[in-house]
Write a protein that holds these residues in place. Sequence first.
Motif, short mmCIF file in Angstrom:
data_model
loop_
_atom_site.label_atom_id
_atom_site.label_comp_id
_atom_site.label_asym_id
_atom_site.label_seq_id
_atom_site.Cartn_x
_atom_site.Cartn_y
_atom_site.Cartn_z
N SER A 178 0.85 -1.21 0.00
CA SER A 178 0.00 0.00 0.00
C SER A 178 0.88 1.25 0.00
CB SER A 178 -0.92 -0.01 1.21
OG SER A 178 -0.20 -0.27 2.40
N GLU B 285 0.93 4.17 -1.65
CA GLU B 285 0.39 5.54 -1.52
C GLU B 285 -0.01 5.86 -0.09
OE1 GLU B 285 -2.77 6.98 -4.15
OE2 GLU B 285 -1.80 5.77 -5.73
N HIS B 286 -0.74 4.91 0.53
CA HIS B 286 -1.14 5.11 1.92
C HIS B 286 0.08 5.28 2.81
CE1 HIS B 286 -5.14 3.66 0.71
NE2 HIS B 286 -5.56 4.23 1.83
N THR C 35 1.68 8.79 2.46
CA THR C 35 0.85 9.79 3.16
C THR C 35 1.05 9.68 4.67
OG1 THR C 35 -0.76 9.54 1.39
CG2 THR C 35 -1.51 10.67 3.38
N ALA C 36 1.03 8.44 5.17
CA ALA C 36 1.17 8.24 6.62
C ALA C 36 2.57 8.65 7.09
CB ALA C 36 0.90 6.79 6.99
N THR D 225 -8.78 -2.81 6.42
CA THR D 225 -8.06 -1.55 6.28
C THR D 225 -8.85 -0.69 5.30
OG1 THR D 225 -6.69 -2.79 4.72
CG2 THR D 225 -5.69 -2.25 6.84
N LYS D 226 -9.34 0.44 5.78
CA LYS D 226 -10.18 1.31 4.96
C LYS D 226 -9.44 1.73 3.70
CE LYS D 226 -13.10 5.38 5.33
NZ LYS D 226 -13.61 6.44 6.20
N GLY D 227 -10.03 1.43 2.56
CA GLY D 227 -9.43 1.86 1.30
C GLY D 227 -8.30 0.98 0.80
N ILE D 228 -7.91 -0.04 1.58
CA ILE D 228 -6.86 -0.98 1.13
C ILE D 228 -7.48 -2.37 1.06
CG2 ILE D 228 -4.58 -1.98 1.55
CD1 ILE D 228 -3.96 0.49 3.32
N ASP E 198 -11.87 0.71 9.10
CA ASP E 198 -10.66 0.11 9.68
C ASP E 198 -11.03 -0.78 10.85
OD1 ASP E 198 -8.45 1.15 8.21
OD2 ASP E 198 -8.62 3.07 9.25
N ASN F 74 -2.80 3.14 13.72
CA ASN F 74 -2.72 4.38 12.93
C ASN F 74 -2.63 5.58 13.86
OD1 ASN F 74 -2.88 3.05 10.49
ND2 ASN F 74 -5.06 3.49 10.15
N THR G 133 1.55 1.92 7.61
CA THR G 133 1.21 0.61 7.04
C THR G 133 1.80 0.46 5.64
OG1 THR G 133 -0.86 0.61 8.26
CG2 THR G 133 -0.71 -0.92 6.41
#
Lengths: 492, 123
Positions: free
Chosen positions: A50, A52-53, A56-57, A86-89, A106, A114, A120
């Motif tokens: 993941s 991109e996530h 960002t994190a 996992t929201k969006g993953i 999530d 998080n 992640t």
Amino acid sequence: MNHSDLSYASAKKLSTMLKQGDVSALELTSHFLDRIRQLDGPLNSLITVSEEHAITAAKAADKALSDGTATPLTGIPLLHKDIFCTKGIKTTCASHMLDNFVPPYDATVVSRLNAAGTVTLGKTNMDEFAMGSSNETSFYGAVANPWDTDRVPGGSSGGSAAAIAAGFAPLSTGTDTGGSIRQPAALCGITGLKPTYGRVSRRGIIAFASSLDQAGPMTRSVEDAALMLNAMCGIDDGDSTSADIAVPDFTTLLEQDIAGLRIGLPKEYFSNDLDPQVSAQIHAALAELEKEGAKLVDIELPHTHQGIATYYVIAPAEASANLSRYDGVRFGHRCDDPKDLMDLYERSRSEGFGDEVQRRILVGTYALSAGFYDAYFKKAQQVRRIIANDFQRAFEQVDIIAGPAAPSVAFKKGEKAADPLAMYMEDVYTLSVNLAGLPGMSVPAGMIDGLPIGLQLIGRSFDEQTLLNAGHRFQQRTDWHLNTPTLAGAIS
Amino acid sequence: MENVTTKGFLGKVQYDSVRILPKCLDYPMSVSPADVTQVARLARLKIPEDALSDVTDRFSRILDMVDELQQVDTQGIEPMSNPHDMVQRLRADQVTEPDQRAALQSVSPAVEQGYFLVPRVID
């Protein structure tokens, strides 16, 4: 500091480096993402990266570090077993059934980690719906053991164990229903802790057997496991079985002296089923704990063997109920052109679930069906109480219990895949702990012909602290947990 | 006390006609392909013809293995369904969840106007 140092640095050390500005969260994230891309091919330990996530994190973590709002886990790269929503993953549970499933929320464990600032990197491979002890039942293919890629990493959290052993991140989540954290931790030479039932919220963890499932940390050291557990535990309104009991800071008692600690050795765990070489290594490990002042006490857990039969009624029964939600209607796989509702259900489920999952649903459905409920399910629940009572009696004499985490070192891929019963025996030393709801941990405790073995420590309910204390003292005396495998393609 | 034998489903199991409890000695130690097909139907699974004999064989071996339970004397033992014998925690009966229908249905295979679509069930 060169890259190989970063790959196998502890979360604790990385945390200090991040706070001192020796490395940024973004640099750490890029380092581990590169390493995964470069080395995971032959291991197959991840289902989803993941990126991109993660970026960002990592940026948010760097901001928190400069703001002074960082926690000890801020910016630490982490992997989640692909059973945690996992929201969006994409979250697949390693099943064709959930190949297209992107959760709208999530899991509580995920949101807590998080909130603690972890990053992640991706989702780890596993046995389909966590049913297996070799990570060979995954829809996305088997995972290889980093110590010998012809061998299995154990299961069901095999991807998490392999990834931690391969230095893809310092921390991973796992789940353990009958040994799924401890057995792969043992086979891959890492540290894995299954907390007491109820310690960690199950909300958002795809359910297998609800009275047995627990999530826990998979790390390279006990110290990191304690740090990670701090962020995972606690009561949750979203899981009515999460325990309303105070959560201590698990890192505070790690260094405590263990002189006088009474360690029980169940004679059933050292029977003829145990590989003699494993037995010798476990005894050598126990001798190290004795040098720390611990006292070894012979005990009995007389229904250890019946634990297997008990587990293989209760777990499939609960699974058959939990997996009834996959009906091709609301989410998950749906067959093409169903001719009626029954056809929709039957074909969606038969196409979506693999062989082992279907086998357990069948056994569970049978055990719960009219006329067989008392003979199988109720009987198993009665034996479950007898097993829990055995542990309770043992804990009147001792503070913790020790033994092997698995009967042998990692076996070859394909060796047990054709015989479900041979596979079920892998968990003989771990599954009673789930039946009794107790905490259990595996720590690296030796090597046999280049393959790691694990020492299992079992504690009283909600007494993870004593396990962590004993495990940490063991890791202060030994360096088994610092061994790393040589990976194909790695730049030395 | 008279023993009765159930018909069809899952082969011969003898029941004590008064207490409706299976008698230990009469457990089916293995199952037939017809039994497996019937259980599969209850579980909403379809087993291909050519796999039926393998599935039946493995199913029977698992049942033989779990039969070890019958050796344990469980007289007077309360069944354990939760390791801490917890009781269900209740909360006030108030609406706490917001409407998330659109988010939840975003992963559904077939939806129309907020409804899940299934094959016609009423002619």
